[in-house]
Design an enzyme around this catalytic site. Sequence first.
Site, PDB file in Angstrom:
ATOM      1  N   SER A   1       0.819  -0.997  -0.152  1.00  0.00           N
ATOM      2  CA  SER A   1       0.135  -0.158   0.113  1.00  0.00           C
ATOM      3  C   SER A   1       0.864   1.023   0.014  1.00  0.00           C
ATOM      4  O   SER A   1       2.076   1.141   0.392  1.00  0.00           O
ATOM      5  CB  SER A   1      -0.870  -0.056   1.407  1.00  0.00           C
ATOM      6  OG  SER A   1      -1.373   1.311   1.326  1.00  0.00           O
TER       7      SER A   1
ATOM      8  N   TYR B   1      -2.228  -1.838  10.256  1.00  0.00           N
ATOM      9  CA  TYR B   1      -2.059  -1.647   8.681  1.00  0.00           C
ATOM     10  C   TYR B   1      -0.980  -1.243   8.259  1.00  0.00           C
ATOM     11  O   TYR B   1      -0.217  -2.086   7.592  1.00  0.00           O
ATOM     12  CB  TYR B   1      -3.390  -1.080   8.243  1.00  0.00           C
ATOM     13  CG  TYR B   1      -3.309  -1.375   6.710  1.00  0.00           C
ATOM     14  CD1 TYR B   1      -4.061  -2.356   6.289  1.00  0.00           C
ATOM     15  CD2 TYR B   1      -3.091  -0.323   6.071  1.00  0.00           C
ATOM     16  CE1 TYR B   1      -4.082  -2.292   4.896  1.00  0.00           C
ATOM     17  CE2 TYR B   1      -3.371  -0.254   4.784  1.00  0.00           C
ATOM     18  CZ  TYR B   1      -3.890  -1.474   3.941  1.00  0.00           C
ATOM     19  OH  TYR B   1      -4.086  -1.477   2.797  1.00  0.00           O
TER      20      TYR B   1
END
Length: 260
Positions: A142, A155
Site C-alpha cells: 500500500s 495496517y
Amino acid sequence: MLLKDKVALITGAASGIGKEIAIEYAKQGAKIVIADMALEAAQATAKEIEQSGGIAMAVAMNVTDEAQVDKGVADAVAAYGTVDILISNAGIQIISPIVDLSLDNWKKMTAIHLDGAFLTTRACMRAMIASGKGGSVIYMGSVHSHEASPLKAPYVAAKHGLIGLAKVVAKEGAKHNIRSNVICPGFVRTPLVDKQIPEQAKELGITEAEVIKNVMLKETVDGEFTTVQDVAQTALFLAAFGTNALTGQSVTVSHGWHMQ
C-alpha cells in the site's frame, strides 16, 4: 500471451483487487488458483474465469492457518504441477486510534497481513524451488508501506513489514530464480475502502465526502482513486518481467500520492 501456462496462486481473490488480477492473468494464459476464506465465492470466480475460456480452480484458504495454507498450495501443485506466481493479497482493515485499539485486533491485523504473507511465501517458494523453474512473489502492499495515516497503526506497520519481507525473499530467492516485489496502491474503491469511509468520518468528525476529498485523495495529483485495473496491470508487468533486474522493489500505483 504474457503468462501462458504459468500457475498463479492469488490469495483473497474471490473479490476486489485479487479477483481483477486473477481475471487479467487468465486472459494472459495463466492457470489460476483462487485462494480465499470464502470458498463459494472463490468457486464462483473460478467458474467465471472458466466460462471466459480460462483455466482456474478454487481452494479454501485462511492465510493465518498453517495447515490450510500448506494444503491449498499442495492442491495447486497436484492440479497444475507447480506454482510460478504468488500474489499475497488477502487483507482486512480495522480503523481505530492506538489508544483504543485492542491487542486482539492488533494481532488479527498483523496475522492476516504478515503471518499470511510468510506462510504463503514459504509454501510457494518450496514449490518453486522443487520445480527448478523459479517464480515471482508479489505482495500487495500500500502507499501505507511508505506513509502513515492516523487510525491505521497495525495496517501501516504490517504494510511496512511486507517491504522488508520482499527484500529478504529477493536475496534468498535469487539463486533459485525467484523474484519478489511489492505493489503499493493508493486508495482503490473496493469494499475494504468503502467500509473505511463512514468509519473515518465518524472518528474524525467530518462528512464522508470530506473523507474522500481531504483524507483519501488529498495527496493525489488529480483527485482520482486508483482502479483495480491499474493494480492488475502492474501485477501483470511484475509477473511477466523476465530477469532478476527487477526484484526487491516496491512499485507505487497511486495517482502521485507518495513519490519516490
